[in-house]
Design a protein around this motif. Structure first.
Motif, PDB file in Angstrom:
ATOM      1  N   ALA A  29       0.819  -1.217   0.000  1.00  0.00           N
ATOM      2  CA  ALA A  29       0.000   0.000   0.000  1.00  0.00           C
ATOM      3  C   ALA A  29       0.851   1.266   0.000  1.00  0.00           C
ATOM      4  O   ALA A  29       0.515   2.246  -0.665  1.00  0.00           O
ATOM      5  N   ASP A  30       1.967   1.258   0.731  1.00  0.00           N
ATOM      6  CA  ASP A  30       2.811   2.449   0.811  1.00  0.00           C
ATOM      7  C   ASP A  30       3.483   2.778  -0.516  1.00  0.00           C
ATOM      8  O   ASP A  30       3.705   3.943  -0.836  1.00  0.00           O
ATOM      9  N   ASP A  31       3.825   1.751  -1.287  1.00  0.00           N
ATOM     10  CA  ASP A  31       4.533   1.950  -2.549  1.00  0.00           C
ATOM     11  C   ASP A  31       3.607   2.008  -3.761  1.00  0.00           C
ATOM     12  O   ASP A  31       4.044   2.324  -4.871  1.00  0.00           O
ATOM     13  N   GLU A  32       2.340   1.696  -3.568  1.00  0.00           N
ATOM     14  CA  GLU A  32       1.389   1.634  -4.679  1.00  0.00           C
ATOM     15  C   GLU A  32       1.286   2.940  -5.465  1.00  0.00           C
ATOM     16  O   GLU A  32       1.380   2.910  -6.703  1.00  0.00           O
ATOM     17  N   PRO A  33       1.111   4.102  -4.824  1.00  0.00           N
ATOM     18  CA  PRO A  33       0.986   5.334  -5.613  1.00  0.00           C
ATOM     19  C   PRO A  33       2.213   5.607  -6.487  1.00  0.00           C
ATOM     20  O   PRO A  33       2.070   6.019  -7.654  1.00  0.00           O
ATOM     21  N   THR A  34       3.390   5.372  -5.960  1.00  0.00           N
ATOM     22  CA  THR A  34       4.613   5.614  -6.727  1.00  0.00           C
ATOM     23  C   THR A  34       4.685   4.683  -7.927  1.00  0.00           C
ATOM     24  O   THR A  34       5.000   5.112  -9.042  1.00  0.00           O
ATOM     25  N   LEU A  35       4.377   3.406  -7.720  1.00  0.00           N
ATOM     26  CA  LEU A  35       4.429   2.442  -8.820  1.00  0.00           C
ATOM     27  C   LEU A  35       3.394   2.772  -9.889  1.00  0.00           C
ATOM     28  O   LEU A  35       3.708   2.755 -11.088  1.00  0.00           O
ATOM     29  N   VAL A  36       2.167   3.079  -9.487  1.00  0.00           N
ATOM     30  CA  VAL A  36       1.129   3.430 -10.464  1.00  0.00           C
ATOM     31  C   VAL A  36       1.565   4.655 -11.260  1.00  0.00           C
ATOM     32  O   VAL A  36       1.440   4.689 -12.494  1.00  0.00           O
ATOM     33  N   HIS A  74      -9.120   8.097  -2.830  1.00  0.00           N
ATOM     34  CA  HIS A  74      -8.578   9.458  -2.797  1.00  0.00           C
ATOM     35  C   HIS A  74      -7.125   9.470  -3.293  1.00  0.00           C
ATOM     36  O   HIS A  74      -6.743  10.311  -4.113  1.00  0.00           O
ATOM     37  N   THR A  75      -6.339   8.538  -2.814  1.00  0.00           N
ATOM     38  CA  THR A  75      -4.941   8.452  -3.232  1.00  0.00           C
ATOM     39  C   THR A  75      -4.843   8.160  -4.718  1.00  0.00           C
ATOM     40  O   THR A  75      -4.084   8.828  -5.447  1.00  0.00           O
ATOM     41  N   MET A  76      -5.596   7.174  -5.199  1.00  0.00           N
ATOM     42  CA  MET A  76      -5.537   6.805  -6.620  1.00  0.00           C
ATOM     43  C   MET A  76      -6.033   7.943  -7.511  1.00  0.00           C
ATOM     44  O   MET A  76      -5.485   8.169  -8.594  1.00  0.00           O
ATOM     45  N   THR A  77      -7.030   8.680  -7.050  1.00  0.00           N
ATOM     46  CA  THR A  77      -7.536   9.809  -7.834  1.00  0.00           C
ATOM     47  C   THR A  77      -6.429  10.822  -8.063  1.00  0.00           C
ATOM     48  O   THR A  77      -6.276  11.356  -9.165  1.00  0.00           O
ATOM     49  N   GLY A  78      -5.639  11.077  -7.039  1.00  0.00           N
ATOM     50  CA  GLY A  78      -4.524  12.000  -7.182  1.00  0.00           C
ATOM     51  C   GLY A  78      -3.454  11.491  -8.124  1.00  0.00           C
ATOM     52  O   GLY A  78      -2.820  12.267  -8.851  1.00  0.00           O
ATOM     53  N   VAL A  79      -3.260  10.181  -8.159  1.00  0.00           N
ATOM     54  CA  VAL A  79      -2.217   9.594  -9.007  1.00  0.00           C
ATOM     55  C   VAL A  79      -2.647   9.535 -10.472  1.00  0.00           C
ATOM     56  O   VAL A  79      -1.857   9.844 -11.365  1.00  0.00           O
ATOM     57  N   ILE A  80      -3.896   9.159 -10.735  1.00  0.00           N
ATOM     58  CA  ILE A  80      -4.307   8.980 -12.131  1.00  0.00           C
ATOM     59  C   ILE A  80      -4.608  10.296 -12.831  1.00  0.00           C
ATOM     60  O   ILE A  80      -4.637  10.342 -14.062  1.00  0.00           O
ATOM     61  N   GLY A  81      -4.806  11.350 -12.062  1.00  0.00           N
ATOM     62  CA  GLY A  81      -4.969  12.675 -12.661  1.00  0.00           C
ATOM     63  C   GLY A  81      -6.176  12.789 -13.566  1.00  0.00           C
ATOM     64  O   GLY A  81      -7.264  12.353 -13.219  1.00  0.00           O
ATOM     65  N   GLU A  82      -5.952  13.347 -14.741  1.00  0.00           N
ATOM     66  CA  GLU A  82      -7.035  13.675 -15.674  1.00  0.00           C
ATOM     67  C   GLU A  82      -7.287  12.579 -16.710  1.00  0.00           C
ATOM     68  O   GLU A  82      -7.819  12.871 -17.775  1.00  0.00           O
ATOM     69  N   ARG A  83      -6.893  11.381 -16.446  1.00  0.00           N
ATOM     70  CA  ARG A  83      -7.096  10.291 -17.405  1.00  0.00           C
ATOM     71  C   ARG A  83      -8.551   9.833 -17.308  1.00  0.00           C
ATOM     72  O   ARG A  83      -8.943   9.162 -16.354  1.00  0.00           O
TER      73      ARG A  83
END
Length: 161
Positions: A29-36, A74-83
């Protein structure tokens, strides 16, 4: 040197896709946003977004009724942006989670949702209200029939409108 019996080499994007899926399957979970985020930097955007969409589906299924689901979204929304595709898929998983967790949802959200959402809802939800709505007003005959079947399996009757 490869021999003629080896066949054509697997395209590079297929190898990267498989590598992305393996990494996503084991990421913490901690590394998921960076990897995505790293995967979404791949030059082949269709392949990268496909890998991330599959990961979103796998992770959302695991977290569907978990209290960590909103924070993860919330975290994934920030990572995926405007896609757009990934945003829409995450939004639809959020609606599935609301129904699965017996939180407020509106019938119009379900009837207006994508065909993918309606098929997925019939597959994973147990809510008699959502299934009855889809049995009566699902967009496709397939969804209406499957929702009616799920209701019957659960011992519920429904009225089709």
């Amino acid at each position: 040197m490869s021999s003629p019996t080896d066949g054509p080499a697997e395209p590079d994007e297929h190898r990267r896709y498989a590598c992305h899926l393996r990494a996503l399957a084991t990421v913490g979970a901690d590394d998921e946003p960076t990897l995505v985020n790293e995967i979404l930097q791949d030059p082949d955007q269709a392949m990268a977004q496909s890998a991330v969409a599959r990961h979103i589906e796998d992770r959302a299924r695991l977290l569907l009724t978990d209290e960590r689901f909103p924070g993860w979204v919330h975290t994934m929304t920030g990572v995926i942006g405007e896609r757009d595709f990934l945003t829409r898929r995450l939004t639809e998983w959020t609606l599935l989670a609301a129904i699965a967790q017996d939180k407020p949802w509106a019938p119009g959200q379900v009837t207006a949702a994508s065909d993918w959402f309606q098929r997925k809802a019939v597959e994973i939800l147990t809510s008699p209200d959502a299934l009855a709505l889809l049995a009566g007003q699902g967009r496709t005959r397939r969804v209406r029939a499957a929702a009616g079947q799920r209701l019957r399996q659960q011992g519920h009757q429904h009225l089709t409108t």
